[in-house]
Scaffold this active site. Structure first.
Site, PDB file in Angstrom:
ATOM      1  N   ALA A  71      40.474  51.153  34.113  1.00 27.22           N
ATOM      2  CA  ALA A  71      39.862  50.201  33.184  1.00 27.22           C
ATOM      3  C   ALA A  71      40.936  49.344  32.528  1.00 27.22           C
ATOM      4  O   ALA A  71      42.002  49.844  32.173  1.00 27.22           O
ATOM      5  CB  ALA A  71      39.068  50.943  32.112  1.00 27.22           C
ATOM      6  N   VAL A  72      40.621  48.066  32.396  1.00 29.54           N
ATOM      7  CA  VAL A  72      41.529  47.116  31.736  1.00 29.54           C
ATOM      8  C   VAL A  72      40.722  46.377  30.666  1.00 29.54           C
ATOM      9  O   VAL A  72      39.557  45.990  30.908  1.00 29.54           O
ATOM     10  CB  VAL A  72      42.134  46.131  32.762  1.00 29.54           C
ATOM     11  CG1 VAL A  72      42.923  45.019  32.068  1.00 29.54           C
ATOM     12  CG2 VAL A  72      43.037  46.881  33.748  1.00 29.54           C
ATOM     13  N   GLU A 104      35.275  56.901  44.040  1.00 27.63           N
ATOM     14  CA  GLU A 104      33.950  56.301  44.230  1.00 27.63           C
ATOM     15  C   GLU A 104      33.877  55.039  43.388  1.00 27.63           C
ATOM     16  O   GLU A 104      34.432  54.999  42.290  1.00 27.63           O
ATOM     17  CB  GLU A 104      32.821  57.223  43.750  1.00 27.63           C
ATOM     18  CG  GLU A 104      32.575  58.443  44.588  1.00 27.63           C
ATOM     19  CD  GLU A 104      33.156  59.681  43.931  1.00 27.63           C
ATOM     20  OE1 GLU A 104      33.613  59.589  42.772  1.00 27.63           O
ATOM     21  OE2 GLU A 104      33.181  60.742  44.585  1.00 27.63           O
ATOM     22  N   ASN A 109      30.310  46.562  42.423  1.00 31.63           N
ATOM     23  CA  ASN A 109      31.504  46.260  41.613  1.00 31.63           C
ATOM     24  C   ASN A 109      32.538  45.512  42.470  1.00 31.63           C
ATOM     25  O   ASN A 109      33.542  46.064  42.911  1.00 31.63           O
ATOM     26  CB  ASN A 109      32.090  47.557  41.048  1.00 31.63           C
ATOM     27  CG  ASN A 109      33.107  47.303  39.945  1.00 31.63           C
ATOM     28  OD1 ASN A 109      33.609  46.185  39.796  1.00 31.63           O
ATOM     29  ND2 ASN A 109      33.423  48.327  39.175  1.00 31.63           N
ATOM     30  N   TYR A 116      40.872  47.485  44.954  1.00 26.35           N
ATOM     31  CA  TYR A 116      41.263  48.636  45.780  1.00 26.35           C
ATOM     32  C   TYR A 116      41.630  48.187  47.197  1.00 26.35           C
ATOM     33  O   TYR A 116      42.595  48.694  47.779  1.00 26.35           O
ATOM     34  CB  TYR A 116      40.135  49.671  45.825  1.00 26.35           C
ATOM     35  CG  TYR A 116      39.781  50.260  44.474  1.00 26.35           C
ATOM     36  CD1 TYR A 116      40.771  50.735  43.625  1.00 26.35           C
ATOM     37  CD2 TYR A 116      38.465  50.350  44.043  1.00 26.35           C
ATOM     38  CE1 TYR A 116      40.458  51.270  42.385  1.00 26.35           C
ATOM     39  CE2 TYR A 116      38.144  50.887  42.811  1.00 26.35           C
ATOM     40  CZ  TYR A 116      39.148  51.344  41.983  1.00 26.35           C
ATOM     41  OH  TYR A 116      38.835  51.873  40.756  1.00 26.35           O
TER      42      TYR A 116
HETATM   43  C1  LIG Z   1      38.334  46.221  37.961  1.00 26.23           C
HETATM   44  C2  LIG Z   1      39.401  46.004  36.867  1.00 26.23           C
HETATM   45  C3  LIG Z   1      40.049  47.353  36.561  1.00 26.23           C
HETATM   46  C4  LIG Z   1      40.455  45.011  37.396  1.00 26.23           C
HETATM   47  O1  LIG Z   1      41.501  44.921  36.417  1.00 26.23           O
HETATM   48  P1  LIG Z   1      42.506  43.652  36.359  1.00 26.23           P
HETATM   49  O2  LIG Z   1      43.727  44.077  35.611  1.00 26.23           O
HETATM   50  O3  LIG Z   1      41.781  42.477  35.869  1.00 26.23           O
HETATM   51  O4  LIG Z   1      42.856  43.444  37.917  1.00 26.23           O
HETATM   52  P2  LIG Z   1      44.146  42.676  38.495  1.00 26.23           P
HETATM   53  O5  LIG Z   1      44.437  41.495  37.643  1.00 26.23           O
HETATM   54  O6  LIG Z   1      45.234  43.661  38.718  1.00 26.23           O
HETATM   55  O7  LIG Z   1      43.573  42.163  39.891  1.00 26.23           O
HETATM   56  C5  LIG Z   1      44.079  42.614  41.134  1.00 26.23           C
HETATM   57  C6  LIG Z   1      43.164  42.094  42.240  1.00 26.23           C
HETATM   58  O8  LIG Z   1      41.852  42.677  42.103  1.00 26.23           O
HETATM   59  C7  LIG Z   1      40.858  41.701  42.447  1.00 26.23           C
HETATM   60  N1  LIG Z   1      40.042  41.359  41.272  1.00 26.23           N
HETATM   61  C8  LIG Z   1      40.272  41.739  39.986  1.00 26.23           C
HETATM   62  N2  LIG Z   1      39.277  41.266  39.197  1.00 26.23           N
HETATM   63  C9  LIG Z   1      38.441  40.586  40.003  1.00 26.23           C
HETATM   64  C10 LIG Z   1      37.220  39.871  39.767  1.00 26.23           C
HETATM   65  N3  LIG Z   1      36.681  39.761  38.539  1.00 26.23           N
HETATM   66  N4  LIG Z   1      36.598  39.299  40.832  1.00 26.23           N
HETATM   67  C11 LIG Z   1      37.118  39.409  42.070  1.00 26.23           C
HETATM   68  N5  LIG Z   1      38.281  40.057  42.365  1.00 26.23           N
HETATM   69  C12 LIG Z   1      38.912  40.645  41.342  1.00 26.23           C
HETATM   70  C13 LIG Z   1      41.597  40.478  42.926  1.00 26.23           C
HETATM   71  O9  LIG Z   1      41.789  40.633  44.317  1.00 26.23           O
HETATM   72  C14 LIG Z   1      42.901  40.605  42.164  1.00 26.23           C
HETATM   73  O10 LIG Z   1      43.959  39.923  42.771  1.00 26.23           O
HETATM   74  P3  LIG Z   1      44.225  38.362  42.382  1.00 26.23           P
HETATM   75  O11 LIG Z   1      44.188  38.259  40.885  1.00 26.23           O
HETATM   76  O12 LIG Z   1      45.556  38.107  42.994  1.00 26.23           O
HETATM   77  O13 LIG Z   1      43.101  37.615  43.017  1.00 26.23           O
HETATM   78  C15 LIG Z   1      38.761  45.392  35.565  1.00 26.23           C
HETATM   79  O14 LIG Z   1      37.973  44.286  35.935  1.00 26.23           O
HETATM   80  C16 LIG Z   1      37.901  46.377  34.777  1.00 26.23           C
HETATM   81  O15 LIG Z   1      38.394  47.105  33.911  1.00 26.23           O
HETATM   82  N6  LIG Z   1      36.573  46.382  35.062  1.00 26.23           N
HETATM   83  C17 LIG Z   1      35.639  47.268  34.336  1.00 26.23           C
HETATM   84  C18 LIG Z   1      35.869  48.733  34.672  1.00 26.23           C
HETATM   85  C19 LIG Z   1      35.686  49.013  36.163  1.00 26.23           C
HETATM   86  O16 LIG Z   1      34.777  48.510  36.816  1.00 26.23           O
HETATM   87  N7  LIG Z   1      36.576  49.903  36.691  1.00 26.23           N
HETATM   88  C20 LIG Z   1      36.515  50.355  38.070  1.00 26.23           C
HETATM   89  C21 LIG Z   1      35.659  51.585  38.142  1.00 26.23           C
HETATM   90  S1  LIG Z   1      35.638  52.258  39.805  1.00 26.23           S
END
Ligand SMILES: CC(C)(COP(=O)(O)OP(=O)(O)OC[C@H]1O[C@@H](n2cnc3c(N)ncnc32)[C@H](O)[C@@H]1OP(=O)(O)O)[C@@H](O)C(=O)NCCC(=O)NCCS
Length: 151
Positions: A71-72, A104, A109, A116
């Site tokens: 989570a971020v 999972e 999502n 991943y």
């Molecule tokens: C999923 C999550 C952890 C990504 O965190 P983040 O720090 O924003 O991700 P990053 O900046 O490291 O992104 C890495 C890559 O992931 C993908 N990505 C991240 N957010 C994305 C979005 N909103 N839509 C599409 N691709 C996405 C992209 O490929 C991205 O690479 P790019 O920025 O070069 O295009 C964040 O959106 C989050 O906390 N979501 C809610 C909690 C959740 O769903 N956790 C996963 C549970 S299994």
């Protein structure tokens, strides 16, 4: 943004519980986070900027890793924080000699699935109706690790 990836410590827990509330329908409480952190073989990493901006949690059983949460904070997304957390988790897992890391994820999502996939995880199956509230299938994704790089 200058980000440091560190091992999760008990003092990170209150801020991470707030991030849980911002990110999930059924967030982990401070108590749940503390219990996970205390488990044998838990590998929890925090992104600090310097306050906690995100975290990844992974349980290990023998030579297997299971990601429990990534989570971020919403206002810190798309800065590569989750990518760095997964990179550091992979390094730590390889050092420990794990064979794979698996997880999972809700099939809807797209952000997490893209994250991943970019980190090398591949889809290895689905679990029907794995999630509730709302009910949804899970995609199983696994990163196979190079055991040669173990200590
Ligand atoms: C999923 C999550 C952890 C990504 O965190 P983040 O720090 O924003 O991700 P990053 O900046 O490291 O992104 C890495 C890559 O992931 C993908 N990505 C991240 N957010 C994305 C979005 N909103 N839509 C599409 N691709 C996405 C992209 O490929 C991205 O690479 P790019 O920025 O070069 O295009 C964040 O959106 C989050 O906390 N979501 C809610 C909690 C959740 O769903 N956790 C996963 C549970 S299994």
């Amino acid at each position: 943004m200058k980000i440091k990836i560190a091992k999760m410590q008990p003092e990170h827990i209150p801020a991470l519980a707030v991030i849980e509330q911002q990110c999930f329908h059924t967030p982990w409480s401070e108590n749940a986070l503390a219990a996970e952190l205390e488990e044998d073989g838990s590998l929890f990493l925090v992104a600090e900027g310097p306050e906690p901006l995100g975290y990844v949690g992974c349980k290990t059983v023998l030579d297997e890793g299971y990601i429990t949460n990534v989570a971020v904070r919403p206002d810190a997304r798309r800065h590569g924080i989750a990518r760095r957390l997964l990179q550091e988790l992979q390094k730590a897992a390889e050092k420990q000699g794990l064979s794979f890391i698996t997880l999972e994820v809700r099939v809807s999502n797209v952000a997490a699935i893209a994250l991943y996939e970019k980190a090398g995880y591949i889809s290895v199956g689905t679990r029907k109706a794995f999630y509730h509230d709302p009910k949804e299938d899970a995609m199983l994704m696994t990163l196979f690790l190079d055991k040669e790089s173990a200590d």
